[in-house]
Design a protein around this motif. Structure first.
Motif: not given
Ligand code: TYD
Ligand code: MG
Length: 454
Positions: A80, A247, A249, A259, A261, A299
């Protein structure tokens, strides 16, 4: 003191020339307060005629090495962040109270400290004993993290200047208090001043600063839309209270993809990484039931399979209800309108509930077709084959539009034991990932094929 004529809304960040009880921009009540300048002094005076120094201009072609990164060893967190922590960067981590921000950051602090970063954890919310107890419970008590309970920005900065840490965690930015700003802690001006000073410190000293930010009830980091612009990276920690999934993000990242995750599970021993989220999100799925459809989503860079659940029932109210969890309400209204206008399937007088199982939020338009399928399946009270995944965007004309990363979606579906997929025709042809494909060009054809109606 602030110049007369600067007020801003703590919910949306809009500026106004005068105070009012309700923000004209976002409609929130009691969110407008007077701004104070970032620092008192001549900052707000006109520049005058005194010349500045010329700035140095360089070429675009300079051979710049990528920033050195430090990994935490938690793969979900590092991904991330765009591959690890970058020096001289400011990161904002937002999330609801109680969702697990402090837990995540304490675990991250311990990892980064063990990886060799000089790490400080400054809490304005909890006493050091509380944090030490948590660290003990999580088995992190031996990590070389330096703890402090402090709220004065001046004291914090003085200490940071003297100690030059590599990583500073501020939990939370709303508790930090700048004594040169004339308003209460947590107000827009305070949060903005604190974030500005801490970001400047990060840039000047080459440290990484992670700031925790609470979010308001409508999901924005309290006050600072402004803060989002200041920092390099904005992460949100999301999840439903009743679920154990969490999550992380990235909604903005100057050093990596947005975007992306990372998926975690809240356990008795802190946050555990979830390497295969699809498995987790589908784990509670029972036998095929009306209204349940598996959506093959993407994702960030990762395919994720989730279950879309719909319930459609005659409404006892004069105005039928539309309730959504985990998806966009406006998008649901659009899918319902297209089903009605293009396929002649009315939802008037019916309450419609849509839920994305597992507490994950889906924002991809690719979920349109899966949502339409779930709605129809619920309305017709007939279940879809349980080994089928569905994805595709629906246009207002009722046409189905191909979406990106088809092959990745299909591969993930195959991996989890799905044997067939329904998707839009057209688009890039790639492998079918070992899944049998049914391609369709419009929603009417889909309704006819799958539900024998329309
Ligand atoms: P916390 O990190 O304090 O949340 P935040 O900083 O976002 O407000 O997490 C609080 C919740 O996490 C609390 O309800 C208890 C739960 N929790 C666990 O389930 N397991 C754990 O090991 C820890 C430390 C917390
Ligand atoms: Mg906390």
């Amino acid at each position: 003191m602030a110049k007369p004529g600067t007020f801003s809304c703590s919910a949306c960040g809009a500026s106004f020339s005068k105070w009012s009880g309700r923000c004209d921009a976002c409609g929130e009540w009691n969110t407008i307060s007077e701004d104070a300048p970032l620092s008192s002094g001549p900052a707000s005076k006109s520049l005058g005629t005194k010349r500045g120094r010329p700035i140095t201009l360089t070429d675009l072609s300079a051979n710049e090495a990528p920033p050195p990164r430090t990994g935490s060893g938690m793969a979900e967190l590092d991904r991330v962040l765009g591959g690890g922590l970058v020096p001289a960067s400011a990161i904002l981590v937002g999330g609801d109270p109680g969702i697990g921000k402090s837990t995540l950051l304490l675990q991250a602090a311990a990892r980064f400290a063990r990886a060799g970063l000089k790490t400080f954890y400054v809490s304005g919310e909890e006493a050091s004993t509380q944090i030490r107890m948590r660290a003990q419970r999580l088995g992190l008590a031996d990590a070389p993290v330096k703890l402090a309970a402090a709220t004065s920005l001046r004291d914090i900065l003085t200490t940071l200047e003297a100690e030059s840490p590599d990583l500073v965690i501020i939990d939370s930015i709303q508790t930090v208090w700048a004594d040169n700003v004339d308003s209460v802690p947590g107000s827009v001006s305070q949060v903005r001043a604190a974030a500005h000073e801490l970001t400047t410190f990060a840039k000047r000293k080459g440290a990484s600063v992670i700031m925790v930010g609470h979010v308001t009830k409508d999901g924005q980091i309290a006050g600072p839309r402004v803060v989002e612009h200041m920092v390099d990276t904005v992460l949100y920690f999301e999840g439903e209270r009743g679920h154990q999934f969490r999550i992380l993000r990235s909604v903005k990242n100057r050093f990596g993809p947005a975007d992306e995750i990372g998926v975690f599970e809240m356990t008795g021993g802190g946050l555990a990484e979830v390497a295969n989220p699809s498995e987790l999100f589908l784990s509670g799925r029972g036998d095929p039931a009306p209204g349940s459809v598996v959506f093959a989503g993407i994702e960030g860079t990762r395919p994720v399979l989730v279950e879309m659940q719909a319930l459609v029932a005659p409404s006892p109210h004069s105005q039928a209800r539309r309730a959504v969890v985990g998806w966009d309400g406006a998008r649901l209204a659009m899918v319902l309108a297209v089903l009605e206008a293009r396929c002649g399937i009315p939802f008037a007088g019916l309450d419609v509930y849509l839920n994305v199982a597992g507490g994950i939020k889906i924002s991809e338009p690719a979920a349109d077709l899966a949502v339409a399928a779930a709605l129809l399946s619920a309305r017709e009270d007939s279940s879809l084959p349980s080994e089928t995944v569905i994805f595709g965007e629906i246009s207002l004309s009722g046409a189905l539009r191909p979406v990106g990363q088809t092959e990745n979606r299909l591969k993930e579906a195959r991996k989890l034991g799905f044997t067939s997929a329904i998707l839009p025709s057209g688009g890039k042809s790639g492998g079918n990932g070992g899944v049998s494909l049914t391609r369709m060009s419009d929603l009417t054809a889909f309704v006819g094929e799958v539900f024998g109606a329309g």
